[in-house]
Design an enzyme around this catalytic site. Structure first.
Site, PDB file in Angstrom:
ATOM      1  N   ASP A  35       0.816  -1.220   0.000  1.00 39.62           N
ATOM      2  CA  ASP A  35       0.000   0.000   0.000  1.00 39.62           C
ATOM      3  C   ASP A  35       0.852   1.274   0.000  1.00 39.62           C
ATOM      4  O   ASP A  35       0.331   2.380   0.104  1.00 39.62           O
ATOM      5  CB  ASP A  35      -0.957   0.000   1.203  1.00 39.62           C
ATOM      6  CG  ASP A  35      -0.212  -0.025   2.529  1.00 39.62           C
ATOM      7  OD1 ASP A  35       1.048  -0.011   2.516  1.00 39.62           O
ATOM      8  OD2 ASP A  35      -0.881  -0.038   3.586  1.00 39.62           O
ATOM      9  N   GLY A  36       2.188   1.108  -0.071  1.00 37.04           N
ATOM     10  CA  GLY A  36       3.068   2.280  -0.149  1.00 37.04           C
ATOM     11  C   GLY A  36       3.663   2.690   1.181  1.00 37.04           C
ATOM     12  O   GLY A  36       4.573   3.516   1.230  1.00 37.04           O
ATOM     13  N   ARG A  92      11.473  26.588   5.870  1.00 34.15           N
ATOM     14  CA  ARG A  92      11.284  27.938   5.320  1.00 34.15           C
ATOM     15  C   ARG A  92       9.921  28.526   5.658  1.00 34.15           C
ATOM     16  O   ARG A  92       9.744  29.740   5.652  1.00 34.15           O
ATOM     17  CB  ARG A  92      11.510  27.934   3.804  1.00 34.15           C
ATOM     18  CG  ARG A  92      12.987  27.913   3.480  1.00 34.15           C
ATOM     19  CD  ARG A  92      13.246  27.923   2.005  1.00 34.15           C
ATOM     20  NE  ARG A  92      13.166  26.578   1.442  1.00 34.15           N
ATOM     21  CZ  ARG A  92      13.533  26.255   0.202  1.00 34.15           C
ATOM     22  NH1 ARG A  92      13.994  27.180  -0.598  1.00 34.15           N
ATOM     23  NH2 ARG A  92      13.444  25.017  -0.226  1.00 34.15           N
ATOM     24  N   GLN A  93       8.936  27.652   5.941  1.00 32.62           N
ATOM     25  CA  GLN A  93       7.615  28.162   6.386  1.00 32.62           C
ATOM     26  C   GLN A  93       7.704  28.282   7.903  1.00 32.62           C
ATOM     27  O   GLN A  93       7.199  27.454   8.655  1.00 32.62           O
ATOM     28  CB  GLN A  93       6.515  27.180   5.951  1.00 32.62           C
ATOM     29  CG  GLN A  93       5.105  27.552   6.388  1.00 32.62           C
ATOM     30  CD  GLN A  93       4.404  28.568   5.485  1.00 32.62           C
ATOM     31  OE1 GLN A  93       4.855  28.845   4.385  1.00 32.62           O
ATOM     32  NE2 GLN A  93       3.317  29.146   5.968  1.00 32.62           N
ATOM     33  N   ASP A 162      22.278  38.281  -1.294  1.00 33.78           N
ATOM     34  CA  ASP A 162      21.244  39.130  -0.674  1.00 33.78           C
ATOM     35  C   ASP A 162      21.698  39.586   0.717  1.00 33.78           C
ATOM     36  O   ASP A 162      22.678  39.086   1.271  1.00 33.78           O
ATOM     37  CB  ASP A 162      19.889  38.405  -0.611  1.00 33.78           C
ATOM     38  CG  ASP A 162      19.975  37.049   0.056  1.00 33.78           C
ATOM     39  OD1 ASP A 162      20.750  36.920   1.030  1.00 33.78           O
ATOM     40  OD2 ASP A 162      19.279  36.117  -0.384  1.00 33.78           O
ATOM     41  N   LYS A 185      18.800  42.153  -3.312  1.00 27.88           N
ATOM     42  CA  LYS A 185      17.931  41.196  -4.031  1.00 27.88           C
ATOM     43  C   LYS A 185      16.459  41.552  -3.839  1.00 27.88           C
ATOM     44  O   LYS A 185      16.026  41.828  -2.721  1.00 27.88           O
ATOM     45  CB  LYS A 185      18.187  39.781  -3.509  1.00 27.88           C
ATOM     46  CG  LYS A 185      17.269  38.721  -4.105  1.00 27.88           C
ATOM     47  CD  LYS A 185      17.826  37.317  -3.894  1.00 27.88           C
ATOM     48  CE  LYS A 185      17.035  36.520  -2.902  1.00 27.88           C
ATOM     49  NZ  LYS A 185      17.537  35.162  -2.727  1.00 27.88           N
ATOM     50  N   ARG A 187      12.898  39.697  -4.647  1.00 29.17           N
ATOM     51  CA  ARG A 187      12.296  38.464  -5.162  1.00 29.17           C
ATOM     52  C   ARG A 187      11.013  38.824  -5.904  1.00 29.17           C
ATOM     53  O   ARG A 187      10.124  39.460  -5.365  1.00 29.17           O
ATOM     54  CB  ARG A 187      12.018  37.477  -4.015  1.00 29.17           C
ATOM     55  CG  ARG A 187      11.525  36.146  -4.520  1.00 29.17           C
ATOM     56  CD  ARG A 187      11.683  35.000  -3.535  1.00 29.17           C
ATOM     57  NE  ARG A 187      12.991  34.369  -3.477  1.00 29.17           N
ATOM     58  CZ  ARG A 187      13.514  33.596  -4.424  1.00 29.17           C
ATOM     59  NH1 ARG A 187      12.842  33.363  -5.548  1.00 29.17           N
ATOM     60  NH2 ARG A 187      14.693  33.053  -4.275  1.00 29.17           N
ATOM     61  N   ASP A 214      25.753  31.125  -0.612  1.00 29.04           N
ATOM     62  CA  ASP A 214      24.348  31.185  -0.180  1.00 29.04           C
ATOM     63  C   ASP A 214      24.082  30.030   0.784  1.00 29.04           C
ATOM     64  O   ASP A 214      24.848  29.073   0.837  1.00 29.04           O
ATOM     65  CB  ASP A 214      23.432  31.079  -1.412  1.00 29.04           C
ATOM     66  CG  ASP A 214      22.127  31.839  -1.225  1.00 29.04           C
ATOM     67  OD1 ASP A 214      21.790  32.160  -0.069  1.00 29.04           O
ATOM     68  OD2 ASP A 214      21.446  32.098  -2.233  1.00 29.04           O
TER      69      ASP A 214
END
Ligand code: R5P
Length: 291
Positions: A35-36, A92-93, A162, A185, A187, A214
């Site tokens: 089923d994964g 990042r959130q 940036d 920078k 975005r 970066d």
């Protein structure tokens, strides 16, 4: 101390085990059920032992594997579990930008620390994310690893694409004893950025070997635009260096078309993985395991 390498971080886990004085290293058995769903099994028992589980969580499946591995080593008797997440997905959130959104970084931290005694990660999008852990949590830096690599290369100048990367460029420049500056920078969307040179530069850049540094290379848009801008000023050569090389879609090829060299650390498997953060992670593990 035993080291277990999840499927997303096998090579780095092995390097960490070597840095820990050739600590026993194992790759767990993994498979998928029809089923994964994922199945993992670690070999042997760890009664009374410290166990390090290394797994970047770039994909949702990586996170599931990490949670299963943590539980498996506990079940196998581990005294303390050190969870190393070289690349922490969803970081990042790190705040709610619009009503109705989750703080993804926070919920990831809460879940992945469930079976951990200590968490170690590398170059978070924001170090504030560490505050979401209730267990001891530490952030290793990718800067020394990149600096160790660049020390062997002919470079004249470091550039941050940036203002958010000012501290990184400054610290790396200090380690290498080179000048640095940051671009401006803007975005435009998730794939496009607009870059400009600062009004004053610390040194003439014409004819110089420049490295753009970066924290993350994702779509490659930032590095490509930075390289194009610097080329217009007749620099002699351009390299790109980052901690986390995601290189989405054709990002690696697009960067190689405008830069001579691309370097990243080994927090994510990629073709640019030339600098290892294993010594920096091992240093934290040794310190915390003897605390
Ligand atoms: C942005 O704040 C980060 O430091 C990176 O510059 C960014 O994530 C790079 O993304 P991309 O490769 O998609 O331009």
């Amino acid at each position: 101390m035993h080291v277990i390498g999840g499927t997303a971080s096998t090579s780095l886990a092995e390097r960490i085990s070597r840095e820990l004085g050739n600590a026993p290293f194992a790759i767990p058995f993994t498979k998928r059920f029809p089923d994964g769903e994922m199945y993992v099994r670690v070999g042997g028992r760890f009664e009374g032992e410290d166990v390090v589980v290394v797994q970047s969580t770039r994909t949702d499946q990586d996170l599931v594997e990490l949670l299963l591995l943590e539980d498996a080593v506990r079940e196998a008797g581990a005294r303390r579990v050190f969870v190393v997440v070289p690349y922490l997905g969803y970081a990042r959130q790190d705040r709610r930008f619009f009503p109705g959104e989750p703080v993804s970084a926070r919920t990831f931290c809460r879940h992945l620390e469930l079976d951990a005694d200590v968490v170690v990660t590398v170059d978070l999008h924001s170090s504030q994310t560490l505050t979401h852990f209730s267990k001891p949590a530490f952030e290793a830096s990718g800067i020394p690893a990149i600096a160790r690599l660049l020390r062997e290369r002919p470079i004249d100048l470091l550039v941050s694409p940036d203002q958010g990367g000012v501290d990184r460029a400054r610290r790396m420049a200090q380690l290498l004893d080179k000048p640095w500056f940051a671009l401006q920078k803007k975005r435009l969307d998730s794939e496009h950025v607009e870059l400009s040179l600062p009004s004053t530069l610390p040194v003439a850049i014409e004819g110089k070997q420049v490295v753009i540094v970066d924290d993350v290379i994702s779509t490659g848009g930032t590095i490509v635009e930075a390289a194009k801008l610097l080329k217009k000023r007749n620099v002699a050569g351009i390299s790109a260096a980052c901690t986390h090389g995601l290189f989405l879609r054709d990002a690696f090829e697009r960067i190689k078309a405008v830069a001579d060299e691309v370097y990243s650390t080994d927090t994510l498997g990629n073709p640019a993985e030339k600098a290892s953060v294993a010594p920096d992670i091992a240093q934290i593990l040794l310190r915390e395991s003897s605390a």
